[in-house]
Scaffold this motif. Structure first.
Motif, PDB file in Angstrom:
ATOM      1  N   MET A   1      30.760  40.246  45.705  1.00  0.00           N
ATOM      2  CA  MET A   1      29.648  39.918  46.601  1.00  0.00           C
ATOM      3  C   MET A   1      29.978  38.634  47.354  1.00  0.00           C
ATOM      4  O   MET A   1      30.354  37.622  46.757  1.00  0.00           O
ATOM      5  N   ASN A   3      28.803  35.621  49.035  1.00  0.00           N
ATOM      6  CA  ASN A   3      27.639  34.760  49.206  1.00  0.00           C
ATOM      7  C   ASN A   3      27.869  33.761  50.323  1.00  0.00           C
ATOM      8  O   ASN A   3      28.938  33.157  50.444  1.00  0.00           O
ATOM      9  N   HIS A 239      23.294  36.452  49.679  1.00  0.00           N
ATOM     10  CA  HIS A 239      24.083  37.618  50.100  1.00  0.00           C
ATOM     11  C   HIS A 239      23.372  38.425  51.175  1.00  0.00           C
ATOM     12  O   HIS A 239      23.919  39.409  51.672  1.00  0.00           O
TER      13      HIS A 239
END
Length: 292
Positions: A1, A3, A239
């Motif tokens: 992910m 961020n 995110h």
């Protein structure tokens, strides 16, 4: 992910009613690294600090406290008085808190522009949450890393500009007034209150308040709550990219220079008139129901 390195700043005024916003923002930002600070348009005043500390005193009457506030702010508006009546006096905050910076009165100064550009070197994305009485210069929107979210004390797009809900009362249209009573947060663009909407909230039973000042006070608190809740949402979800929806129409635009004492007086009277008419209609409906 992946961020995003995100920074969230609050910019607001040194006047009385935003002190409620400042206190709640400080509480909400505690322990969150995305909240990077509060910029206050104005100059630091030790006298105001002293007065705000005195608001916690149990030996002073409420009227004495209000007189102290008038001494440092010059005037406590009807809406600000109603804010006190609705939620009590704001808690004092430490103006020497390292996250608080007084930036003078020119929000568009070259020194502020340089500081913003410097911040863009540290962060992937910067969002300024604002509650201000001035128009921001175009350069605030010239950097792709920067976005600005405004809190507006009326429901957009139905009433734009300054003193929006009071001006809607001045117009005297009960339906349109109720449509506009509440608060909004939106991204700013190069016009006034026309940027993409993020969230709106309408006051329930806006004609049940005892004055237009109390309606405005409730609208202020709603605007502050929307601003802070969205900032917390952004801080928790680095995110995600948050987008707004552009309204398909725009309501009337009200300018501060046109909000005269006569307009203010008529707005107060019209609100009470609309309130009474609304009450009469409700009573009539109730009587018809009983007869059935």
């Amino acid at each position: 992910m992946n961020n995003t390195k995100r920074a969230l700043f609050l910019i607001t005024e040194e006047s009385f009613h935003p002190t409620y916003l400042i206190v709640d923002w400080l509480l909400a930002s505690s322990g969150s690294p995305e909240f990077r600070g509060i910029l206050i348009r104005g100059q630091h005043s030790e006298e105001k600090d002293r007065v705000h500390r005195s608001l916690a005193s149990k030996t002073l009457s409420n009227e004495d406290k209000i007189q102290l506030l008038r001494g440092v702010y010059g005037r406590i508006s009807d809406a600000e008085q109603e804010m006190i009546d609705l939620k009590g006096f704001p808690k004092p905050f430490d103006s020497f808190n390292s996250s608080i910076k007084y930036i003078g009165y020119d929000i568009n100064a070259l020194s502020i522009q340089s500081w913003v550009e410097q911040q863009t070197g540290y962060y992937d994305e910067i969002t300024f949450f604002i509650f201000l009485d001035v128009i921001m210069a175009p350069w605030w929107l010239s950097n792709d890393k920067v976005s600005v979210i405004n809190a507006h004390s009326a429901v957009l797009p139905f009433a734009r500009g300054m003193n929006a809900i009071e001006n809607m009362a001045y117009l005297g249209d009960s339906y349109k007034f109720q449509e506009a009573a509440g608060a909004s947060i939106h991204y700013i663009d190069h016009n006034i209150d026309t940027g993409p909407l993020i969230q709106t909230a309408r006051l329930n039973n806006s004609l049940s308040y005892h004055s237009i000042g109390q309606v405005k006070a409730a609208s202020y608190f709603a605007a502050f709550d929307l601003l802070i809740s969205h900032a917390k949402l952004m801080a928790r979800n680095t995110h995600l990219s948050f987008v707004g929806i552009t309204p398909n129409h725009t309501g009337p635009l009200f300018l501060q220079k046109n909000y005269t004492a006569e307009v203010e007086s008529r707005a107060k009277k019209n609100y009470l008139k609309m309130k009474q008419e609304h009450s009469n209609k409700a009573a009539l409906r109730q009587n018809l129901t009983i007869k059935k």
